[in-house]
Motif scaffolding. Structure first.
Motif, mmCIF file in Angstrom:
data_model
loop_
_atom_site.group_PDB
_atom_site.id
_atom_site.type_symbol
_atom_site.label_atom_id
_atom_site.label_comp_id
_atom_site.label_asym_id
_atom_site.label_seq_id
_atom_site.Cartn_x
_atom_site.Cartn_y
_atom_site.Cartn_z
ATOM 1 N N HIS A 137 0.818 -1.253 0.007
ATOM 2 C CA HIS A 137 -0.108 -0.049 0.090
ATOM 3 C C HIS A 137 0.947 1.211 -0.099
ATOM 4 O O HIS A 137 0.355 2.256 0.420
ATOM 5 C CB HIS A 137 -0.975 -0.146 1.122
ATOM 6 N N GLU A 139 1.667 3.454 -2.176
ATOM 7 C CA GLU A 139 1.187 4.416 -2.933
ATOM 8 C C GLU A 139 -0.067 5.290 -2.135
ATOM 9 O O GLU A 139 -0.541 6.263 -2.917
ATOM 10 C CB GLU A 139 0.510 4.017 -4.246
ATOM 11 N N LEU A 140 -0.409 4.729 -1.189
ATOM 12 C CA LEU A 140 -1.573 5.677 -0.429
ATOM 13 C C LEU A 140 -1.274 6.973 0.115
ATOM 14 O O LEU A 140 -0.183 7.210 0.588
ATOM 15 C CB LEU A 140 -1.999 4.819 0.834
ATOM 16 N N SER A 141 -1.784 7.857 -0.435
ATOM 17 C CA SER A 141 -1.477 9.267 -0.168
ATOM 18 C C SER A 141 -2.388 10.102 0.631
ATOM 19 O O SER A 141 -3.479 9.500 1.086
ATOM 20 C CB SER A 141 -1.341 10.069 -1.602
ATOM 21 N N GLU A 143 -4.024 12.458 -0.102
ATOM 22 C CA GLU A 143 -5.449 12.557 -0.993
ATOM 23 C C GLU A 143 -6.257 11.270 -0.891
ATOM 24 O O GLU A 143 -7.638 11.445 -0.714
ATOM 25 C CB GLU A 143 -5.071 12.588 -2.230
ATOM 26 N N SER A 144 -5.770 9.890 -0.984
ATOM 27 C CA SER A 144 -6.260 8.743 -0.336
ATOM 28 C C SER A 144 -7.204 8.765 0.807
ATOM 29 O O SER A 144 -8.271 8.623 0.914
ATOM 30 C CB SER A 144 -5.421 7.380 -0.751
ATOM 31 N N TYR A 145 -6.586 9.299 1.840
ATOM 32 C CA TYR A 145 -7.312 9.283 3.083
ATOM 33 C C TYR A 145 -8.173 10.518 3.342
ATOM 34 O O TYR A 145 -9.418 10.190 3.824
ATOM 35 C CB TYR A 145 -6.217 9.551 4.192
ATOM 36 N N SER A 148 -10.809 10.789 -0.585
ATOM 37 C CA SER A 148 -11.455 9.815 -1.024
ATOM 38 C C SER A 148 -12.176 8.822 0.280
ATOM 39 O O SER A 148 -13.221 9.057 0.107
ATOM 40 C CB SER A 148 -10.505 8.758 -1.752
ATOM 41 N N TRP A 149 -11.364 8.408 1.074
ATOM 42 C CA TRP A 149 -11.870 7.632 2.374
ATOM 43 C C TRP A 149 -12.564 8.307 3.391
ATOM 44 O O TRP A 149 -13.873 7.904 3.726
ATOM 45 C CB TRP A 149 -10.822 6.815 2.740
ATOM 46 N N THR A 294 2.389 8.821 1.592
ATOM 47 C CA THR A 294 1.983 9.720 2.641
ATOM 48 C C THR A 294 3.109 10.301 3.598
ATOM 49 O O THR A 294 3.142 11.440 3.793
ATOM 50 C CB THR A 294 0.959 8.917 3.824
#
Length: 392
Positions: A137, A139-141, A143-145, A148-149, A294
């Motif tokens: 994981h 590449e989780l950034s 922005e992902s958290y 998106s989430w 991140t």
């Protein structure tokens, strides 16, 4: 002249003499048995995450839990017996954990469970669980958290509860992610946000803050001269394993860690002590990975450039403007926190546009301020009173 020992004293001494060795032998035996069991079957000593819940949403490793109402008439929190309220406050309360540590700290021990405490106070309780990050994981950034989430989790809570307004109770990095969400989502239904030990001003957090402040300008100069930034590095090279997060956390108080192990050794015969110690240690020992992408964004934007303290933060193509935040804010800092100073946490009140905002310094270090033995009477009680007034 010889002094004669009274008969009752002589009898007591002899009884004590005969009771001592058997008692010591029994403790040694129990210590040996507990040590072996702890080594082979450590799960027997883990009592975290026991409060029943339904999983209402999942996206990959991220999930949202809804906790069921308590069936008990009263529960024990610390040394206090707390009556369970049968009212249900209309505004749901969403717990948001940090990234490196698991969410078990919200339901750590049956008598030191933040979730059980707020259920007993009449709140409709949800928890956003970021899940077990691994190397896959990286590449989780941010922005992902944040982009998106967080919106997906808030939508799931609203659909499940039938309410449009929600409150968030956040610990450490969970507070930063929630504030980033509030600054970008234009969520007018976000009614209250409670942050605990959330480092807004990274340059004001103890020794680490002084180092970051000192390297800020040299880093800017070097970056311009070499036309290079940490953001140029592949994310997989910046991925931080969970064991390293645990080590860094323990090194903030090495003496405390040694005392902690010594206390276990001395009390190994006491099963209740071993259960509590093993459960709490599991949270410290089993921290999860920090995604490489991140970490890159945090290191450059939040740590070196200290952007949050300035009231705005760039996330990819998005920019979080913290003066967009107008919900009620309650921020906590630990008086003995070596990672997040009160000054660092207090900066939140300066960057938001909220009119209803408060700041409290309470007893405890970085973990203790949130889940320590004094937390129920300080952090939890203050937050509960504050939220009750704003959740009807």
């Amino acid at each position: 002249m010889k002094r004669k020992t009274p008969a009752h004293m002589s009898t007591k001494a002899s009884v004590g003499a005969t009771e001592g060795p058997p008692k010591m032998a029994r403790r040694l035996l129990l210590s040996a048995l507990h040590l072996i069991e702890r080594r082979l079957f450590s799960e027997n000593f883990i009592v975290a995450n026991l409060t029943p819940y339904d999983e209402i949403y999942r996206d990959g490793i991220m999930s949202v839990r809804h906790y069921l109402p308590l069936e008990d008439d009263s529960i024990q929190i610390g040394d206090e017996i707390l009556e369970v309220s049968r009212r249900r406050l209309p505004v749901p309360l969403v717990f948001v954990p940090p990234l490196a540590a698991t969410s078990m700290i919200f339901d750590l021990l049956p008598n030191r469970s933040l979730i059980r405490y707020f259920l007993a106070m009449g709140f409709d309780v949800y928890l956003l669980d970021w899940g077990e990050v691994t190397e896959a994981h990286y590449e989780l950034s941010l922005e992902s958290y944040v982009l998106s989430w967080m919106p997906a989790a808030m939508k799931a809570v609203r659909e499940d509860s039938g309410q449009t307004e929600v409150s968030c109770f956040c610990y450490c990095m969970g507070g930063l992610l929630t504030l980033m969400y509030a600054a970008t989502a234009n969520d007018t239904g976000l009614r209250n946000v409670v942050t605990v030990a959330s480092p807004i001003d990274m340059h004001q957090s103890g020794v680490a803050g002084q180092i970051l402040s000192a390297v800020y300008r040299p880093a800017q100069i070097i970056s311009r001269l070499l036309n290079f930034s940490l953001m140029d590095l592949p994310a997989r090279f910046m991925h931080v394993p969970g064991w390293l997060n645990s080590l860094v956390f323990k090194l903030t108080n090495p003496l405390g860690s040694l005392i902690n192990y010594w206390e276990l050794l001395v009390n190994l015969w006491d099963r209740e002590f071993v259960i509590n110690h093993t459960t709490v240690s599991r949270w410290f020992d089993d921290m999860v990975d920090y995604p490489g992408q991140t970490i890159k964004e945090m290191t450059v934007s939040m740590m070196i450039n200290n952007e949050m303290a300035g009231g705005r933060l760039k996330m990819g193509d998005q920019r979080a403007e913290f003066d967009n935040i107008r919900c009620a804010i309650l921020a906590f800092a630990g008086a003995d926190d070596r990672l997040v100073s009160p000054r660092s946490a207090h900066r939140l009140l300066d960057i938001v546009a909220s009119e209803d905002k408060e700041f409290c310094v309470v007893p405890g270090g970085h973990a203790g301020v949130f889940a320590g033995s004094q937390a129920p009477a300080s952090t939890w009680a203050i937050a509960a009173d504050w939220l009750v007034q704003r959740s009807t």
